[in-house]
Write an enzyme that holds these catalytic residues in place. Structure first.
Site, mmCIF file in Angstrom:
data_model
loop_
_atom_site.group_PDB
_atom_site.id
_atom_site.type_symbol
_atom_site.label_atom_id
_atom_site.label_comp_id
_atom_site.label_asym_id
_atom_site.label_seq_id
_atom_site.Cartn_x
_atom_site.Cartn_y
_atom_site.Cartn_z
ATOM 1 N NE ARG A 1 -11.146 2.656 4.801
ATOM 2 C CZ ARG A 1 -12.487 1.854 4.790
ATOM 3 N NH1 ARG A 1 -13.388 2.386 5.642
ATOM 4 N NH2 ARG A 1 -12.378 0.899 4.167
ATOM 5 N NE ARG B 1 -17.087 -2.893 3.788
ATOM 6 C CZ ARG B 1 -15.697 -2.625 3.427
ATOM 7 N NH1 ARG B 1 -15.283 -3.443 2.542
ATOM 8 N NH2 ARG B 1 -15.078 -1.472 3.693
ATOM 9 N NE ARG C 1 -13.452 -2.935 7.193
ATOM 10 C CZ ARG C 1 -12.856 -2.862 6.090
ATOM 11 N NH1 ARG C 1 -12.973 -3.900 5.083
ATOM 12 N NH2 ARG C 1 -11.886 -1.906 5.753
ATOM 13 N NE ARG D 1 -4.370 0.277 2.497
ATOM 14 C CZ ARG D 1 -5.207 -0.704 2.603
ATOM 15 N NH1 ARG D 1 -4.900 -1.829 2.190
ATOM 16 N NH2 ARG D 1 -6.503 -0.269 2.666
HETATM 17 P P1 AP5 Z 1 -15.278 -4.948 -0.742
HETATM 18 O O1 AP5 Z 1 -14.960 -6.367 -1.729
HETATM 19 O O2 AP5 Z 1 -15.543 -5.346 0.611
HETATM 20 O O3 AP5 Z 1 -14.146 -3.992 -0.895
HETATM 21 P P2 AP5 Z 1 -12.650 -3.915 -0.733
HETATM 22 O O4 AP5 Z 1 -11.914 -3.408 -2.017
HETATM 23 O O5 AP5 Z 1 -12.071 -5.213 -0.133
HETATM 24 O O6 AP5 Z 1 -12.735 -2.992 0.094
HETATM 25 P P3 AP5 Z 1 -11.878 -2.419 1.705
HETATM 26 O O7 AP5 Z 1 -12.695 -1.439 2.591
HETATM 27 O O8 AP5 Z 1 -11.675 -3.785 2.397
HETATM 28 O O9 AP5 Z 1 -10.528 -2.149 1.420
HETATM 29 P P4 AP5 Z 1 -9.512 -1.112 2.132
HETATM 30 O O10 AP5 Z 1 -8.499 -1.249 1.275
HETATM 31 O O11 AP5 Z 1 -10.143 0.036 2.854
HETATM 32 O O12 AP5 Z 1 -9.539 -1.804 3.564
HETATM 33 P P5 AP5 Z 1 -8.367 -3.041 4.226
HETATM 34 O O13 AP5 Z 1 -9.230 -4.092 5.052
HETATM 35 O O14 AP5 Z 1 -7.598 -3.568 3.115
HETATM 36 O O15 AP5 Z 1 -16.634 -4.323 -1.353
HETATM 37 C C1 AP5 Z 1 -17.224 -3.029 -0.614
HETATM 38 C C2 AP5 Z 1 -18.653 -3.345 -0.571
HETATM 39 O O16 AP5 Z 1 -19.208 -3.075 -1.993
HETATM 40 C C3 AP5 Z 1 -19.092 -4.502 -0.021
HETATM 41 O O17 AP5 Z 1 -20.382 -4.428 0.520
HETATM 42 C C4 AP5 Z 1 -19.405 -5.379 -1.581
HETATM 43 O O18 AP5 Z 1 -20.519 -6.208 -1.441
HETATM 44 C C5 AP5 Z 1 -19.873 -4.279 -2.494
HETATM 45 N N1 AP5 Z 1 -19.517 -4.529 -3.939
HETATM 46 C C6 AP5 Z 1 -18.482 -5.147 -4.339
HETATM 47 N N2 AP5 Z 1 -18.229 -5.044 -5.622
HETATM 48 C C7 AP5 Z 1 -19.561 -4.722 -5.966
HETATM 49 C C8 AP5 Z 1 -20.055 -4.397 -7.209
HETATM 50 N N3 AP5 Z 1 -19.617 -4.736 -8.329
HETATM 51 N N4 AP5 Z 1 -21.226 -3.592 -7.046
HETATM 52 C C9 AP5 Z 1 -22.005 -3.418 -6.209
HETATM 53 N N5 AP5 Z 1 -21.367 -3.326 -4.880
HETATM 54 C C10 AP5 Z 1 -20.246 -4.219 -4.972
HETATM 55 O O19 AP5 Z 1 -7.671 -2.198 5.258
HETATM 56 C C11 AP5 Z 1 -8.510 -1.626 6.365
HETATM 57 C C12 AP5 Z 1 -7.335 -0.725 7.050
HETATM 58 O O20 AP5 Z 1 -6.236 -1.520 7.498
HETATM 59 C C13 AP5 Z 1 -6.651 0.446 6.407
HETATM 60 O O21 AP5 Z 1 -7.207 1.655 6.194
HETATM 61 C C14 AP5 Z 1 -5.332 0.572 7.183
HETATM 62 O O22 AP5 Z 1 -5.514 1.338 8.223
HETATM 63 C C15 AP5 Z 1 -4.978 -0.941 7.441
HETATM 64 N N6 AP5 Z 1 -4.060 -1.664 6.468
HETATM 65 C C16 AP5 Z 1 -4.457 -2.766 5.840
HETATM 66 N N7 AP5 Z 1 -3.449 -3.112 4.977
HETATM 67 C C17 AP5 Z 1 -2.449 -2.140 4.947
HETATM 68 C C18 AP5 Z 1 -1.330 -2.007 4.603
HETATM 69 N N8 AP5 Z 1 -0.811 -2.723 3.715
HETATM 70 N N9 AP5 Z 1 -0.216 -1.136 5.074
HETATM 71 C C19 AP5 Z 1 -0.992 -0.239 6.164
HETATM 72 N N10 AP5 Z 1 -2.127 -0.348 6.669
HETATM 73 C C20 AP5 Z 1 -2.885 -1.268 6.310
HETATM 74 MG MG MG Z 2 -11.600 -5.680 1.720
#
Ligand code: AP5
Ligand code: MG
Length: 190
Positions: free
Chosen positions: A146, A128, A134, A89
């Site tokens: 974010r 979501r 969440r 990221r």
């Molecule tokens: P979903 O599939 O859940 O989306 P996603 O891309 O997985 O989104 P996230 O919110 O999980 O991504 P993120 O990067 O913010 O969070 P992460 O957990 O990585 O889909 C979203 C919604 O849309 C769902 O309800 C789904 O059903 C719907 N949907 C999907 N496709 C659709 C479509 N085609 N049409 C209609 N609806 C649809 O990270 C969380 C936190 O962790 C970060 O903010 C950070 O603080 C930390 N973190 C994680 N990884 C790192 C890293 N590598 N470095 C530093 N901090 C990190």
């Molecule tokens: Mg995700």
């Protein structure tokens, strides 16, 4: 081993699309966000430190997620590769990943980037929030941070992987099935 990166802004559909990709190639899905949420739920020291940052919509330190990824690479067996969701990221994380893989003469196979406009990020995450609960989905302020963090720290990876000839972009606008089919068509090439 294959090392795929599932890239895209918050709410793009990374988690949603991961399961079909994992099945198609017998990959282990590693979501750093999900791993961090497990640490928070278990009340570990790492989880306690990460919680405040995640709830603010900021990134946790690079070393923390790099350590998590390396330990997964070492312990997970019986798969053809890995699907990294939400990692790397930052440019520093991408460089750390390259170094980690080089130790075993491996490299990133390809990046699958799911792109949606900012307005749709807000819409999908708010939706979501009503289903999953969440903590980082609860407040508009956190979601906006974010999105900002994504543009500031994560989007530069597009150029990084384009320069490496590994970047593939998918239009994330459409039904879940439409996006899944676009990804499957791209994945055939690997
Ligand atoms: P979903 O599939 O859940 O989306 P996603 O891309 O997985 O989104 P996230 O919110 O999980 O991504 P993120 O990067 O913010 O969070 P992460 O957990 O990585 O889909 C979203 C919604 O849309 C769902 O309800 C789904 O059903 C719907 N949907 C999907 N496709 C659709 C479509 N085609 N049409 C209609 N609806 C649809 O990270 C969380 C936190 O962790 C970060 O903010 C950070 O603080 C930390 N973190 C994680 N990884 C790192 C890293 N590598 N470095 C530093 N901090 C990190
Ligand atoms: Mg995700």
């Amino acid at each position: 081993m294959k090392y795929f990166i599932l890239f895209g802004p918050p709410g793009a559909g990374k988690g949603t699309q991961a399961s079909a990709m994992v099945e198609q190639f017998n990959l282990k899905h590693i979501s750093t966000g999900a791993l961090l949420r497990e640490e928070i739920a278990a009340g570990t020291e790492l989880g306690l430190k990460a919680k405040a940052l995640i709830d603010a919509g900021s990134l946790v330190p690079d070393e923390v997620v790099e350590g998590m990824i390396e330990s997964q690479f070492k312990t997970v067996k019986g798969v053809n590769g890995f699907l990294l969701d939400g990692f790397p990221r930052t440019i520093a994380q991408a460089e750390a990943l390259d170094k980690m893989l080089a130790k075993s003469s491996e490299q990133v196979t390809g990046v699958v980037s799911i792109m949606i406009p900012d307005a749709m990020i807000m819409e999908r995450i708010k939706h979501r929030a009503t289903i999953e609960g969440r903590a980082d989905d609860a407040k508009e302020e956190t979601i906006n941070n974010r999105i900002k963090t994504y543009h500031d720290k994560t989007e530069p990876l597009v150029g990084f992987y384009q320069a490496a000839g590994k970047y593939n972009e998918i239009d994330g606008v459409g039904t879940i099935e439409e996006v899944r089919d676009r990804i499957a068509a791209l994945m055939q090439r690997f």
